[in-house]
Design a protein around this motif. Structure first.
Motif, PDB file in Angstrom:
ATOM      1  N   UNK A 492      55.474  43.656  25.004  1.00 13.70           N
ATOM      2  CA  UNK A 492      54.406  42.975  25.556  1.00 13.70           C
ATOM      3  C   UNK A 492      53.192  43.854  25.482  1.00 13.70           C
ATOM      4  N   UNK A 493      52.112  43.350  25.396  1.00 11.70           N
ATOM      5  CA  UNK A 493      50.580  44.145  25.334  1.00 11.70           C
ATOM      6  C   UNK A 493      50.322  44.911  26.588  1.00 11.70           C
ATOM      7  N   UNK A 494      51.076  44.673  27.718  1.00 10.56           N
ATOM      8  CA  UNK A 494      50.651  45.159  28.982  1.00 10.56           C
ATOM      9  C   UNK A 494      51.208  46.462  29.079  1.00 10.56           C
ATOM     10  N   UNK A 495      52.120  46.913  28.086  1.00  6.32           N
ATOM     11  CA  UNK A 495      52.664  48.365  27.899  1.00  6.32           C
ATOM     12  C   UNK A 495      51.734  49.361  27.279  1.00  6.32           C
ATOM     13  N   UNK A 496      50.764  48.633  26.634  1.00  5.96           N
ATOM     14  CA  UNK A 496      49.835  49.590  25.857  1.00  5.96           C
ATOM     15  C   UNK A 496      48.699  50.219  26.591  1.00  5.96           C
ATOM     16  N   UNK A 497      48.712  51.482  26.508  1.00  7.98           N
ATOM     17  CA  UNK A 497      47.692  52.309  27.461  1.00  7.98           C
ATOM     18  C   UNK A 497      46.117  52.111  27.076  1.00  7.98           C
ATOM     19  N   UNK A 498      45.973  51.104  25.995  1.00  9.84           N
ATOM     20  CA  UNK A 498      44.418  51.076  25.702  1.00  9.84           C
ATOM     21  C   UNK A 498      44.268  49.536  25.655  1.00  9.84           C
ATOM     22  N   UNK A 499      43.038  49.066  25.923  1.00  9.05           N
ATOM     23  CA  UNK A 499      42.668  47.603  26.081  1.00  9.05           C
ATOM     24  C   UNK A 499      43.174  46.836  25.058  1.00  9.05           C
ATOM     25  N   UNK A 500      43.859  45.653  25.213  1.00  8.49           N
ATOM     26  CA  UNK A 500      44.309  44.689  24.151  1.00  8.49           C
ATOM     27  C   UNK A 500      43.892  43.258  24.788  1.00  8.49           C
ATOM     28  N   UNK A 501      43.097  42.388  24.027  1.00  6.53           N
ATOM     29  CA  UNK A 501      42.973  40.975  24.543  1.00  6.53           C
ATOM     30  C   UNK A 501      43.051  39.960  23.546  1.00  6.53           C
ATOM     31  N   UNK A 502      43.204  39.053  24.016  1.00  6.21           N
ATOM     32  CA  UNK A 502      43.417  37.774  22.779  1.00  6.21           C
ATOM     33  C   UNK A 502      42.229  36.809  23.235  1.00  6.21           C
ATOM     34  N   UNK A 503      41.301  36.213  22.487  1.00  8.11           N
ATOM     35  CA  UNK A 503      40.334  35.618  22.933  1.00  8.11           C
ATOM     36  C   UNK A 503      40.039  34.484  22.073  1.00  8.11           C
ATOM     37  N   UNK A 504      39.853  33.316  22.423  1.00  4.93           N
ATOM     38  CA  UNK A 504      39.245  32.028  21.428  1.00  4.93           C
ATOM     39  C   UNK A 504      38.007  31.688  21.570  1.00  4.93           C
ATOM     40  N   UNK A 505      37.484  30.735  21.137  1.00  5.56           N
ATOM     41  CA  UNK A 505      36.105  30.457  21.152  1.00  5.56           C
ATOM     42  C   UNK A 505      35.439  30.207  22.412  1.00  5.56           C
ATOM     43  N   UNK A 506      36.519  29.836  23.376  1.00  2.00           N
ATOM     44  CA  UNK A 506      36.235  29.347  24.966  1.00  2.00           C
ATOM     45  C   UNK A 506      36.323  30.218  25.896  1.00  2.00           C
ATOM     46  N   UNK A 507      37.067  31.380  25.372  1.00  2.00           N
ATOM     47  CA  UNK A 507      37.169  32.399  26.608  1.00  2.00           C
ATOM     48  C   UNK A 507      38.356  33.315  26.373  1.00  2.00           C
ATOM     49  N   UNK A 509      42.068  34.412  26.715  1.00  2.00           N
ATOM     50  CA  UNK A 509      43.351  34.031  26.834  1.00  2.00           C
ATOM     51  C   UNK A 509      44.303  35.242  27.446  1.00  2.00           C
ATOM     52  N   UNK A 510      44.291  36.244  27.169  1.00  2.08           N
ATOM     53  CA  UNK A 510      44.914  37.399  27.651  1.00  2.08           C
ATOM     54  C   UNK A 510      44.297  38.586  27.501  1.00  2.08           C
ATOM     55  N   UNK A 511      44.434  39.388  28.565  1.00  2.00           N
ATOM     56  CA  UNK A 511      43.909  40.729  28.620  1.00  2.00           C
ATOM     57  C   UNK A 511      44.818  41.650  29.280  1.00  2.00           C
ATOM     58  N   UNK A 512      45.346  42.791  29.025  1.00  2.00           N
ATOM     59  CA  UNK A 512      46.269  43.702  29.393  1.00  2.00           C
ATOM     60  C   UNK A 512      45.624  44.368  30.667  1.00  2.00           C
ATOM     61  N   UNK A 513      46.529  45.385  31.346  1.00  2.00           N
ATOM     62  CA  UNK A 513      45.970  45.870  32.323  1.00  2.00           C
ATOM     63  C   UNK A 513      45.003  46.976  32.271  1.00  2.00           C
ATOM     64  N   UNK A 514      45.157  47.887  31.009  1.00  2.00           N
ATOM     65  CA  UNK A 514      44.237  48.871  30.626  1.00  2.00           C
ATOM     66  C   UNK A 514      43.105  47.886  30.266  1.00  2.00           C
TER      67      UNK A 514
END
Length: 613
Positions: A492-507, A509-514
């Motif tokens: 799960x990206x939530x465990x990564x200490x750095x920012x992780x996002x998944x973004x499509x053309x509309x906005x 989709x996912x952003x982790x806690x960092x």
């Protein structure tokens, strides 16, 4: 003359002009002389008869013979008619001797003209001017050109004669509109002219003389003076250099070391009034140091007497006693008034000396930073040979420094990356970017593949020529593993200490806690402004892009990776503050190096060539 004869050559009748042309005393004498005897060459009589058999004989030119044996040229026209029961020739002939002589003379003259025409050094063009309905010159037609025209212009005769200049040189009406006006004026008024111009279509300088042999026609005789113009420009530049030299110049007699000339810059450099240094010994310009001023003079003069030249740094002294450093270029020159003199060109390098010291201190700081950096740092020359690396780079690849310095960067780069890196370097050389960040792979000493993130930039010398490339390299093996894990949803990206996002053309989709903690996203239907341009490029070109952003005095690098056929991107953030600090230090060092190279290049140049001519 007019005569009537039979096909066999017997004359039946003639007029007075006929027998006078033949130098006969009477008509009877002419009629009693067979036609064959009137021909200088009997074969011409046979040709005459053969022509009659074929039809009308017209303008048959032949040499005839007079009674006294002299010859003359005649042009005969003869028709066949039946008189009574007999076939007769009605002959009309005239003396064309003078015309033939004139033709011969003309042919000889034309031969001389053609020989002169073809062997002229200058280009020659005979042309007809073409005007519009308002009698304004708009074109001209090439009627004749010589060999020199072809050689000087590169235009071939077969492709030129009989054609308009606008056909031969398309666009000339726009690039050289004044040419039509000049040629037209000469052709229409008959007033000759001479001028020089840079002929833009052929990129050459021409000296052109134009005259008109008759109305509506003109002759252009020209020479290619491009080389002469270049020499004139060189002489002009030489004069400007001598007039505005920024270096101090002096002339010193070789036999006794007495100053005989100083330019204003030299006088100002040493703090003297105009002409005040003339007659002084050159030793007065030397500062006491490890050697006395006299010892410095004797050493330099001794070398000059042996080799004729000396170049080096010398510690000088101003009139007020202030010491300063100069770089001097000295050579021996035969002066028409002073005999053998030393021509010395001095450049004040005091500031350069200070810069040298600063550079030395900066080099020490750079080396400490270079070796202590946790990122790999490497420099290569423009042929790709590795010339310097730090310890982190060695540790990253497993080579010793001696091993790497024998390699080319291609030796440690998989083949699939070569073209891409060549294109990136070419882009930098063209000025498209100052530096570039990209990902590639290395081949470690043990043969394994190492994924890395690299930032490279090109170092140029004082003349702007590229001399080497610097690169800062980071091992991204762990990041690549994390990307793979994220892509495969293995963790799960939530465990990564750095920012992780998944973004499509509309906005989003996912952003982790960092990422949320750093970016403070409120509206998930909006793409964060800092990613909009990079995402647009990633979607359009389907390639990884990178953007750097500063948050709370820390610098983050976000890698935007498009996921093929999924219509979204994954964004991975990383804190690169320490790496940026290293880069800034390197830039500071390179700036100092460039300043040093610029000053050194200027001071080491020797304008003696200009003085010697």
């Amino acid at each position: 003359g007019i005569s009537i004869s039979t096909p066999e050559g017997k004359f039946i009748e003639c007029n007075s002009e006929a027998y006078k042309l033949s130098d006969c005393a009477s008509k009877e004498e002419f009629l009693n002389t067979p036609a064959l005897e009137h021909y200088h060459d009997p074969k011409d009589r046979a040709r005459f008869v053969e022509l009659h058999k074929k039809g009308l004989v017209k303008d048959f030119e032949v040499r005839l013979k007079r009674k006294d044996g002299t010859t003359y040229w005649s042009s005969i026209t003869s028709t066949e008619q039946k008189i009574g029961n007999q076939i007769s020739y009605i002959n009309t002939f005239q003396d064309i001797t003078d015309r033939k002589k004139a033709e011969k003379a003309l042919k000889k003259s034309e031969h001389k003209y053609r020989s002169l025409f073809d062997n002229m050094v200058e280009g020659f063009a005979f042309c007809k001017i073409i005007t519009d309905e308002n009698n304004i010159p708009v074109d001209f037609l090439y009627l004749e050109i010589n060999d020199a025209f072809e050689r000087l212009t590169g235009l071939e005769k077969e492709e030129t004669v009989g054609k308009r200049v606008t056909e031969v040189i398309p666009g000339i009406e726009d690039s050289e509109p004044n040419l039509f006006e000049i040629y037209g004026k000469v052709a229409l008024t008959g007033v000759s002219t001479k001028f020089e111009l840079f002929f833009e279509p052929l990129k050459i300088w021409l000296s052109i003389m134009v005259y008109s042999p008759k109305k509506n026609y003109f002759v252009a005789v020209f020479d290619n003076i491009t080389e002469r113009k270049k020499k004139e420009d060189e002489l002009r530049l030489h004069s400007e250099i001598m007039t505005n030299m920024s270096e101090g110049v002096n002339l010193v007699r070789l036999d006794d070391g007495i100053i005989v000339y100083t330019n204003p810059v030299f006088e100002a450099m040493f703090g003297y009034n105009p002409g005040e240094m003339i007659g002084k010994d050159i030793v007065t310009a030397n500062a006491p140091a490890d050697k006395t001023p006299e010892e410095t003079k004797d050493e330099i003069m001794g070398i000059l007497k042996e080799t004729g030249e000396w170049h080096g740094e010398v510690n000088n002294i101003r009139k007020d006693g202030t010491p300063f450093w100069c770089y001097a270029n000295v050579s021996v020159f035969d002066h028409p008034e002073y005999g053998k003199v030393l021509v010395s060109i001095h450049t004040d390098i005091t500031e350069r000396k200070k810069t040298d010291q600063k550079l030395k201190e900066s080099e020490e700081k750079f080396r400490m930073l270079f070796e202590s950096s946790t990122d790999g740092i490497v420099s290569v020359d423009m042929e790709g040979r590795i010339i310097d690396v730090n310890n982190a780079y060695l540790k990253m690849l497993g080579f010793s420094k001696e091993e790497l310095l024998r390699l080319n960067f291609r030796d440690i780069t998989p083949q699939k990356w070569h073209e891409m890196e060549d294109n990136l370097i070419a882009s930098q050389l063209s000025g498209a970017s100052d530096s570039v960040i990209y990902e590639k792979e290395y081949i470690k000493k043990n043969g394994t593949i190492l994924p890395i993130n690299a930032r490279i930039w090109i170092i140029k010398d004082a003349l702007g020529d590229p001399v080497m490339t610097w690169g800062i390299v980071r091992d991204i093996t762990d990041r690549k593993k994390k990307e793979k894990e994220i892509f495969d949803l293995a963790q799960f990206p939530s465990e990564d200490p750095y920012p992780i996002l998944r973004v499509n053309r509309n906005g989003i989709i996912y952003i982790n806690e960092a990422g949320q903690k750093l970016l403070h996203i409120v509206d998930f239907k909006q793409i964060p402004e800092i990613f909009q341009e990079s995402m647009k490029m990633a979607f359009e070109k389907n390639q990884i892009t990178e953007v750097e952003v500063e948050f709370d005095s820390r610098i983050y690098s976000f890698t935007i990776t498009p996921v093929k056929d999924a219509n979204y991107v994954n964004i991975y953030g990383m804190d690169i503050t320490e790496r940026k600090r290293v880069e800034e230090k390197l830039k500071e060092v390179n700036k100092l190096k460039s300043e040093f190279l610029r000053r050194a290049s200027h001071e080491l140049k020797t304008p003696l060539i200009s003085i010697k001519g």
